[in-house]
Scaffold this motif. Structure first.
Motif, PDB file in Angstrom:
ATOM      1  N   GLN A   1      25.150  46.535  34.563  1.00  0.00           N
ATOM      2  CA  GLN A   1      25.685  45.200  34.815  1.00  0.00           C
ATOM      3  C   GLN A   1      26.179  44.611  33.496  1.00  0.00           C
ATOM      4  OE1 GLN A   1      22.082  43.775  37.318  1.00  0.00           O
ATOM      5  NE2 GLN A   1      23.834  42.653  38.171  1.00  0.00           N
TER       6      GLN A   1
ATOM      7  N   SER B   1      31.259  36.255  40.311  1.00  0.00           N
ATOM      8  CA  SER B   1      31.261  37.672  40.666  1.00  0.00           C
ATOM      9  C   SER B   1      30.096  38.363  39.969  1.00  0.00           C
ATOM     10  CB  SER B   1      32.584  38.317  40.254  1.00  0.00           C
ATOM     11  OG  SER B   1      32.578  39.685  40.559  1.00  0.00           O
TER      12      SER B   1
ATOM     13  N   PRO C   1      28.547  41.578  38.709  1.00  0.00           N
ATOM     14  CA  PRO C   1      28.974  42.959  38.429  1.00  0.00           C
ATOM     15  C   PRO C   1      27.881  43.956  38.812  1.00  0.00           C
ATOM     16  CG  PRO C   1      28.330  41.872  36.397  1.00  0.00           C
ATOM     17  CD  PRO C   1      28.247  40.833  37.462  1.00  0.00           C
TER      18      PRO C   1
ATOM     19  N   SER D   1      32.447  50.784  40.804  1.00  0.00           N
ATOM     20  CA  SER D   1      32.056  49.368  40.689  1.00  0.00           C
ATOM     21  C   SER D   1      31.929  48.773  42.083  1.00  0.00           C
ATOM     22  CB  SER D   1      33.096  48.596  39.882  1.00  0.00           C
ATOM     23  OG  SER D   1      33.145  49.060  38.545  1.00  0.00           O
TER      24      SER D   1
ATOM     25  N   ASP E   1      31.192  45.214  42.698  1.00  0.00           N
ATOM     26  CA  ASP E   1      30.978  43.803  42.356  1.00  0.00           C
ATOM     27  C   ASP E   1      30.926  42.977  43.634  1.00  0.00           C
ATOM     28  OD1 ASP E   1      31.163  44.740  39.807  1.00  0.00           O
ATOM     29  OD2 ASP E   1      33.196  43.974  39.442  1.00  0.00           O
TER      30      ASP E   1
END
Length: 251
Positions: free
Chosen positions: A26, A40, A42, A93, A95
């Motif tokens: 993160q 957002s 991560p 990813s 997110d």
């Protein structure tokens, strides 16, 4: 018995090695968010392209300043293995965007946790600071410049006034001389005729010579002047004769 222990240690070692191939990251660790704006979270999942690790679940939650844990969202993933990428490490990813922050109590650390069948990994978390207003840049440069300019102008005016006052107090005669000089320079020339030149020296001598001769003539016509008065001494008569001789020689 010893053989069974070896098998158990080998199995644990294999689990540790297999678990070392997966990870959750993160980044960045800190975020600043304004109210009424989204955030957002991560979540980057690292895993090998193997059937055992392509199926996992992701859980999002946050822990506030009081240490209370609040679930946000959860999802399940089943990743397809691309052809020719078996046993290779993948980084994907995931997110998650949450709803706009309503107040500053949403400040806290947001986590992303991934679970496989026998492995569980959790990220280090992202600290989100909720602010009511954004950063306002203050223009201290202009304020400092204006202040310095004002101070310099005030000092210049004060120094000029002190110099003028000192000159007026210590040199009053000089000022009067300058004023008189200016008056003389500005005064127009007078129209009166110049004074007549003095008489020549010979004219003065002629006048004196006439007066002396008139005196001598009076003395010769008056014999009583030649006689000495009874009160005069011979010394005084000699002095008078010497002075008359000297006067005649001078003439």
């Amino acid at each position: 018995m010893a053989f069974n222990l070896k098998i158990i240690f080998l199995f644990l070692w294999l689990l540790q090695c297999e678990g070392g191939n997966v990870d959750v990251q993160q980044k960045p660790p800190i975020q600043v968010a304004l109210l009424k704006e989204g955030v957002s979270i991560p979540c980057k999942v690292i895993f090998p392209y193997m059937p055992k690790y392509t199926k996992f679940s992701i859980f999002y939650y946050w822990i506030n300043s009081l240490g209370q844990r609040t679930p946000i969202y959860s999802r399940s993933e089943n990743v397809d293995i691309p052809s020719g990428s078996e046993n290779k490490t993948a980084t994907v990813s995931y997110d998650h965007s949450i709803i706009p922050l309503e107040n500053t109590s949403y400040t806290g650390t947001y986590y992303c946790e991934v679970k496989w069948n026998d492995i569980q990994k959790m990220g280090k978390g992202v600290f989100v600071l909720a602010r009511g207003t954004g950063y306002m840049e203050t223009s201290y440069g202009w304020e400092i410049l204006i202040t310095l300019t004002t101070l310099l102008a005030a000092l210049s005016i004060t120094a000029t006034a002190l110099l003028l006052w000192k000159r007026k107090v210590l040199c009053p005669g000089r000022n009067q001389v300058n004023i008189l000089r200016q008056k003389v320079e500005t005064q127009p020339p007078s129209a009166s005729p110049p004074p007549p030149p003095p008489p020549p020296v010979y004219d003065c001598l002629d006048l004196q010579q006439v007066e002396v001769y008139s005196i001598l003539e009076n003395n010769t016509n008056n014999p009583s002047c030649r006689k000495s008065s009874p009160g005069k001494t011979p010394k005084k008569q000699a002095t008078l004769e010497e002075s008359s001789d000297t006067l005649y020689e001078n003439i």
